[in-house]
Scaffold this motif. Structure first.
Motif, PDB file in Angstrom:
ATOM      1  N   GLY A  22       0.798  -1.223   0.000  1.00 62.19           N
ATOM      2  CA  GLY A  22       0.000   0.000   0.000  1.00 62.19           C
ATOM      3  C   GLY A  22       0.827   1.267   0.000  1.00 62.19           C
ATOM      4  N   MET A  23       1.977   1.272  -0.669  1.00 64.06           N
ATOM      5  CA  MET A  23       2.878   2.424  -0.658  1.00 64.06           C
ATOM      6  C   MET A  23       2.749   3.301  -1.895  1.00 64.06           C
ATOM      7  SD  MET A  23       6.315   0.498   0.717  1.00 64.06           S
ATOM      8  CE  MET A  23       7.297   1.989   0.517  1.00 64.06           C
ATOM      9  N   GLU A  24       1.903   2.923  -2.841  1.00 63.43           N
ATOM     10  CA  GLU A  24       1.828   3.670  -4.103  1.00 63.43           C
ATOM     11  C   GLU A  24       1.403   5.114  -3.894  1.00 63.43           C
ATOM     12  OE1 GLU A  24      -0.803   0.871  -5.998  1.00 63.43           O
ATOM     13  OE2 GLU A  24       0.766   0.324  -7.416  1.00 63.43           O
ATOM     14  N   GLU A  25       0.467   5.337  -2.970  1.00 62.16           N
ATOM     15  CA  GLU A  25      -0.005   6.704  -2.737  1.00 62.16           C
ATOM     16  C   GLU A  25       1.084   7.551  -2.095  1.00 62.16           C
ATOM     17  OE1 GLU A  25      -3.477   8.910  -0.168  1.00 62.16           O
ATOM     18  OE2 GLU A  25      -3.875   6.938  -1.016  1.00 62.16           O
ATOM     19  N   MET A  26       1.891   6.963  -1.193  1.00 59.08           N
ATOM     20  CA  MET A  26       2.963   7.705  -0.563  1.00 59.08           C
ATOM     21  C   MET A  26       4.051   8.074  -1.570  1.00 59.08           C
ATOM     22  SD  MET A  26       5.403   6.577   2.626  1.00 59.08           S
ATOM     23  CE  MET A  26       6.257   5.364   1.631  1.00 59.08           C
ATOM     24  N   LEU A  27       4.374   7.156  -2.482  1.00 58.07           N
ATOM     25  CA  LEU A  27       5.397   7.433  -3.481  1.00 58.07           C
ATOM     26  C   LEU A  27       4.967   8.509  -4.462  1.00 58.07           C
ATOM     27  CD1 LEU A  27       6.594   3.797  -4.268  1.00 58.07           C
ATOM     28  CD2 LEU A  27       7.834   5.545  -2.986  1.00 58.07           C
ATOM     29  N   SER A  28       3.654   8.690  -4.634  1.00 57.02           N
ATOM     30  CA  SER A  28       3.159   9.669  -5.593  1.00 57.02           C
ATOM     31  C   SER A  28       3.439  11.097  -5.182  1.00 57.02           C
ATOM     32  CB  SER A  28       1.652   9.473  -5.813  1.00 57.02           C
ATOM     33  OG  SER A  28       0.945   9.788  -4.629  1.00 57.02           O
ATOM     34  N   ARG A  59       9.839   8.247 -11.601  1.00 54.53           N
ATOM     35  CA  ARG A  59       9.760   7.480 -10.361  1.00 54.53           C
ATOM     36  C   ARG A  59       9.823   5.982 -10.649  1.00 54.53           C
ATOM     37  NH1 ARG A  59       5.480   9.869  -8.602  1.00 54.53           N
ATOM     38  NH2 ARG A  59       4.006   8.248  -9.213  1.00 54.53           N
ATOM     39  N   ASP A  60       9.079   5.532 -11.652  1.00 53.91           N
ATOM     40  CA  ASP A  60       9.078   4.109 -11.998  1.00 53.91           C
ATOM     41  C   ASP A  60      10.438   3.656 -12.535  1.00 53.91           C
ATOM     42  OD1 ASP A  60       6.529   3.772 -11.160  1.00 53.91           O
ATOM     43  OD2 ASP A  60       5.622   3.690 -13.146  1.00 53.91           O
ATOM     44  N   LEU A  61      11.028   4.479 -13.396  1.00 56.08           N
ATOM     45  CA  LEU A  61      12.318   4.100 -13.978  1.00 56.08           C
ATOM     46  C   LEU A  61      13.418   4.065 -12.918  1.00 56.08           C
ATOM     47  CD1 LEU A  61      12.281   6.018 -17.390  1.00 56.08           C
ATOM     48  CD2 LEU A  61      11.843   3.594 -16.963  1.00 56.08           C
ATOM     49  N   LEU A  62      13.392   5.019 -11.991  1.00 56.90           N
ATOM     50  CA  LEU A  62      14.396   5.017 -10.925  1.00 56.90           C
ATOM     51  C   LEU A  62      14.192   3.833  -9.981  1.00 56.90           C
ATOM     52  CD1 LEU A  62      14.536   8.830 -10.097  1.00 56.90           C
ATOM     53  CD2 LEU A  62      16.380   7.447 -11.076  1.00 56.90           C
ATOM     54  N   ALA A  73      13.960  -5.735 -16.998  1.00 56.03           N
ATOM     55  CA  ALA A  73      12.855  -4.851 -17.387  1.00 56.03           C
ATOM     56  C   ALA A  73      11.565  -5.645 -17.571  1.00 56.03           C
ATOM     57  CB  ALA A  73      13.210  -4.110 -18.674  1.00 56.03           C
ATOM     58  N   PHE A  74      11.685  -6.811 -18.166  1.00 56.91           N
ATOM     59  CA  PHE A  74      10.505  -7.656 -18.371  1.00 56.91           C
ATOM     60  C   PHE A  74       9.893  -8.059 -17.026  1.00 56.91           C
ATOM     61  CE2 PHE A  74       8.504 -11.816 -19.126  1.00 56.91           C
ATOM     62  CZ  PHE A  74       7.601 -11.458 -20.126  1.00 56.91           C
ATOM     63  N   GLY A  75      10.759  -8.419 -16.076  1.00 57.79           N
ATOM     64  CA  GLY A  75      10.262  -8.770 -14.751  1.00 57.79           C
ATOM     65  C   GLY A  75       9.571  -7.597 -14.076  1.00 57.79           C
ATOM     66  N   TRP A  76      10.114  -6.400 -14.239  1.00 60.14           N
ATOM     67  CA  TRP A  76       9.495  -5.216 -13.650  1.00 60.14           C
ATOM     68  C   TRP A  76       8.105  -4.976 -14.240  1.00 60.14           C
ATOM     69  CZ3 TRP A  76      10.928  -2.358  -9.566  1.00 60.14           C
ATOM     70  CH2 TRP A  76      10.264  -1.152  -9.349  1.00 60.14           C
ATOM     71  N   ALA A  77       7.983  -5.118 -15.550  1.00 57.66           N
ATOM     72  CA  ALA A  77       6.688  -4.899 -16.205  1.00 57.66           C
ATOM     73  C   ALA A  77       5.656  -5.914 -15.718  1.00 57.66           C
ATOM     74  CB  ALA A  77       6.849  -4.992 -17.721  1.00 57.66           C
ATOM     75  N   VAL A  78       6.058  -7.162 -15.628  1.00 62.12           N
ATOM     76  CA  VAL A  78       5.125  -8.189 -15.158  1.00 62.12           C
ATOM     77  C   VAL A  78       4.718  -7.909 -13.718  1.00 62.12           C
ATOM     78  CG1 VAL A  78       4.859 -10.641 -14.634  1.00 62.12           C
ATOM     79  CG2 VAL A  78       5.972  -9.942 -16.756  1.00 62.12           C
ATOM     80  N   GLY A  79       5.691  -7.521 -12.880  1.00 64.35           N
ATOM     81  CA  GLY A  79       5.387  -7.236 -11.484  1.00 64.35           C
ATOM     82  C   GLY A  79       4.466  -6.039 -11.312  1.00 64.35           C
ATOM     83  N   CYS A  80       4.569  -5.056 -12.207  1.00 67.48           N
ATOM     84  CA  CYS A  80       3.684  -3.884 -12.136  1.00 67.48           C
ATOM     85  C   CYS A  80       2.232  -4.257 -12.410  1.00 67.48           C
ATOM     86  CB  CYS A  80       4.143  -2.820 -13.136  1.00 67.48           C
ATOM     87  SG  CYS A  80       5.608  -1.904 -12.614  1.00 67.48           S
ATOM     88  N   TRP A  81       2.028  -5.164 -13.332  1.00 66.58           N
ATOM     89  CA  TRP A  81       0.666  -5.523 -13.730  1.00 66.58           C
ATOM     90  C   TRP A  81       0.109  -6.691 -12.922  1.00 66.58           C
ATOM     91  CZ3 TRP A  81      -2.458  -2.931 -17.140  1.00 66.58           C
ATOM     92  CH2 TRP A  81      -1.861  -1.910 -17.874  1.00 66.58           C
ATOM     93  N   VAL A  82       0.985  -7.585 -12.483  1.00 69.48           N
ATOM     94  CA  VAL A  82       0.547  -8.748 -11.700  1.00 69.48           C
ATOM     95  C   VAL A  82       1.399  -8.778 -10.432  1.00 69.48           C
ATOM     96  CG1 VAL A  82       0.141 -11.228 -11.693  1.00 69.48           C
ATOM     97  CG2 VAL A  82       0.073  -9.973 -13.854  1.00 69.48           C
ATOM     98  N   SER A  83       0.860  -8.293  -9.331  1.00 65.03           N
ATOM     99  CA  SER A  83       1.669  -8.071  -8.127  1.00 65.03           C
ATOM    100  C   SER A  83       1.554  -9.185  -7.089  1.00 65.03           C
ATOM    101  CB  SER A  83       1.263  -6.743  -7.477  1.00 65.03           C
ATOM    102  OG  SER A  83      -0.127  -6.735  -7.159  1.00 65.03           O
ATOM    103  N   ASN A 115       1.261   2.984 -14.477  1.00 73.27           N
ATOM    104  CA  ASN A 115       1.084   4.021 -13.462  1.00 73.27           C
ATOM    105  C   ASN A 115       1.170   5.440 -14.017  1.00 73.27           C
ATOM    106  OD1 ASN A 115       1.006   2.002 -11.405  1.00 73.27           O
ATOM    107  ND2 ASN A 115       3.238   1.891 -11.484  1.00 73.27           N
ATOM    108  N   GLY A 116       1.733   5.613 -15.225  1.00 74.25           N
ATOM    109  CA  GLY A 116       1.939   6.949 -15.771  1.00 74.25           C
ATOM    110  C   GLY A 116       0.773   7.447 -16.598  1.00 74.25           C
ATOM    111  N   ARG A 117       0.974   8.628 -17.112  1.00 70.36           N
ATOM    112  CA  ARG A 117      -0.059   9.230 -17.975  1.00 70.36           C
ATOM    113  C   ARG A 117       0.039   8.639 -19.371  1.00 70.36           C
ATOM    114  NH1 ARG A 117       1.073  15.484 -17.206  1.00 70.36           N
ATOM    115  NH2 ARG A 117      -0.521  15.570 -18.846  1.00 70.36           N
ATOM    116  N   ARG A 118      -1.067   8.193 -19.888  1.00 67.95           N
ATOM    117  CA  ARG A 118      -1.061   7.531 -21.194  1.00 67.95           C
ATOM    118  C   ARG A 118      -1.302   8.563 -22.276  1.00 67.95           C
ATOM    119  NH1 ARG A 118      -4.465   2.010 -19.551  1.00 67.95           N
ATOM    120  NH2 ARG A 118      -3.236   1.576 -17.663  1.00 67.95           N
ATOM    121  N   ASN A 119      -0.265   9.354 -22.529  1.00 67.31           N
ATOM    122  CA  ASN A 119      -0.374  10.397 -23.543  1.00 67.31           C
ATOM    123  C   ASN A 119       0.229   9.916 -24.857  1.00 67.31           C
ATOM    124  OD1 ASN A 119       2.363  10.449 -23.040  1.00 67.31           O
ATOM    125  ND2 ASN A 119       2.250  12.251 -21.704  1.00 67.31           N
ATOM    126  N   MET A 120       0.268  10.832 -25.810  1.00 71.38           N
ATOM    127  CA  MET A 120       0.761  10.483 -27.137  1.00 71.38           C
ATOM    128  C   MET A 120       2.219  10.039 -27.103  1.00 71.38           C
ATOM    129  SD  MET A 120      -0.158  10.174 -30.285  1.00 71.38           S
ATOM    130  CE  MET A 120      -1.676  11.144 -30.342  1.00 71.38           C
TER     131      MET A 120
END
Length: 467
Positions: A80-86, A95-98, A148-158, A235-240
């Motif tokens: 439950g730390m996502e709100e604090m990191l924001s 933030r995600d890349l770091l 990087a692949f592991g990070w992506a999977v972990g972001c979507w399936v935690s 988690n980011g803004r899905r812009n162009m």
């Protein structure tokens, strides 16, 4: 700009400390070494083996790095730390890349440390050649891509089981693709960090190595880019810009995929061998022994064993006067009849018995330039003469019956147990013939060898001609 950079550096330092990679760093190093160990031989340092070992280290290290990244990516959500990191003064993308970099760098550090250690050892001990930088680069990019692949999977399936399952999946992906299982086109093995066709013994110091660094680098760069972009979109803004980045990464991965498949196509079936010129190093004894300069430190041991095996044939007309090392999987295209040939695979792995067997065979037989049809005819005729049973139209073996008897005698003298030589049991009564030949008066056996050894090597002596 400086304030933002300092803040980013502080956040990265924080992520490095809180990453589980800090705790498991010894395990990362152990994974790199264990994955590479199959290509390494204690006390023998060859740059090709070292470069291949660096690639092979990613098989386990990449799986572990991917699993750790998946665990760290899902940990914030589970706690439950996502709100604090924001509320940190960084964009969600930074933030995600770091946060990913804080875990990935531990795997990269283990890789770099392992590469540095094995490179220094090889540089201090190798006697020929140099490293293959492309192998080192592909290993690094593969490691980054799997993290990087592991990070992506972990972001979507935690979930808690995501990380171990992903680590097993990456290890299975690597081992199945790199195991040379594909025999038809398209051949996907270049999509792995350590493709089987480009690893010893399929490649050796005698031949030019097929360079596919660009294709593999493009594939792993694209795979890593796709993974990181997908993680940012969670988690980011899905812009162009985000969607354009994803499209570019997919295009790069696709180009890498297609170019790797195209480059791997020639690896299906026999690979053309392009020999590298070199000057062998030799040592004179009862027989002159020559090895590739990359194995110069093995020459004294090699020459000693070959001398021991060849000692009974010293001064025998028709016996080889030279013994020369050939390549692991391919050998040389043209071979002289008065030269014995051997590989060093047995000595590299510590199996002197296998090495002695090969030397014995090459001392006694000289059929390297015979066609399959000619040798099959000789083998069939020989087996029928000695009373053996021929199954099918043709029987093929390199060793004829009389050659087998002399081989067993030489092998036993060199300390190889009876029956370990190839195909000596094809003819009835082989055991009795070997014992009779071994029990001959040495002077009488020497006379017979001087008179018949040249014909024996050529396959012209039958069992009836034995003394």
């Amino acid at each position: 700009m400086s304030a933002a950079f300092a803040s980013a550096r502080s956040l990265l330092r924080l992520e490095l400390r809180r990453s589980i990679g800090l705790l498991l760093f010894p395990m990362l190093l152990a994974a790199a070494w264990y994955g590479a160990s199959i290509q390494l031989h204690p006390g023998i340092y060859v740059w090709l083996d070292t470069s291949s070992a660096v690639r092979a280290s990613v098989t386990l290290l990449g799986a572990l790095a991917g699993g750790l990244s998946a665990w760290m990516a899902g940990r914030s959500h589970r706690h439950g730390m996502e709100e604090m990191l924001s509320i940190t003064p960084h964009s969600s993308v930074a933030r995600d890349l770091l946060a990913w970099a804080g875990t990935a760098l531990w795997g990269i550090a283990a890789y770099v440390l392992f590469v540095a250690a094995i490179s220094v050892l090889t540089w201090r001990n190798a006697t020929w050649g140099g490293p293959l930088p492309g192998y080192f680069l592909v290993g690094l990019l593969a490691l980054v891509a799997y993290s990087a692949f592991g990070w992506a999977v972990g972001c979507w399936v935690s979930g808690r089981f995501t990380a171990p399952l992903l680590a097993v999946g990456i290890a299975f992906w690597e081992t199945s693709l790199s195991g040379g299982i594909s025999t038809t086109k398209p051949n996907p093995e270049l999509l792995s960090a350590a493709p089987w066709s480009l690893m010893p013994p399929n490649t050796d110091v005698f031949q030019k190595i097929l360079q596919v660094t660009a294709q593999q680098s493009l594939w792993f760069l694209g795979l890593g880019g796709v993974a990181l972009t997908v993680a940012v979109l969670k988690n980011g803004r899905r812009n162009m810009l985000a969607w354009a980045s994803l499209l570019g990464a997919v295009a790069m991965a696709t180009a890498g995929l297609l170019s790797s498949l195209a480059a791997a196509a020639p690896l299906v079936g026999p690979v053309p061998v392009r020999l590298v010129p070199f000057e062998p190093v030799c040592k004179k004894g009862k027989i002159t022994v020559c090895v590739h300069p990359a194995y110069a430190k093995l020459l004294p041991k090699t020459a000693g064993i070959v001398d021991q095996v060849a000692e009974p044939l010293e001064g025998i007309p028709g016996a080889p006067t030279r013994a020369v090392q050939i390549g692991g999987a391919y050998g040389l295209s043209k071979r002289a009849g008065d030269v014995a040939y051997f590989h060093l695979d047995g000595l590299e792995s510590g199996d002197e018995g296998t090495f002695k067997q090969e030397v014995v065979m090459s001392l006694v037989i000289n059929d390297r330039n015979a066609t399959y049809k000619t040798q099959a005819r000789r083998s069939t005729e020989d087996l029928r003469r000695c009373g053996g049973s021929v199954v099918g139209k043709d029987y093929y073996t390199l060793v004829l019956s009389t050659q087998a008897v002399v081989q067993e005698w030489l092998a036993e003298r060199a300390g190889v147990p009876y029956g370990n030589m190839y195909l000596t049991g094809a003819c009835p009564n082989t055991n009795k013939l070997v014992k009779r030949f071994a029990n001959l008066d040495p002077a009488k056996r020497k006379v017979w060898l001087r008179k018949n050894f040249a014909d024996l090597r050529a396959g012209k002596v039958t069992l009836k001609d034995l003394p």
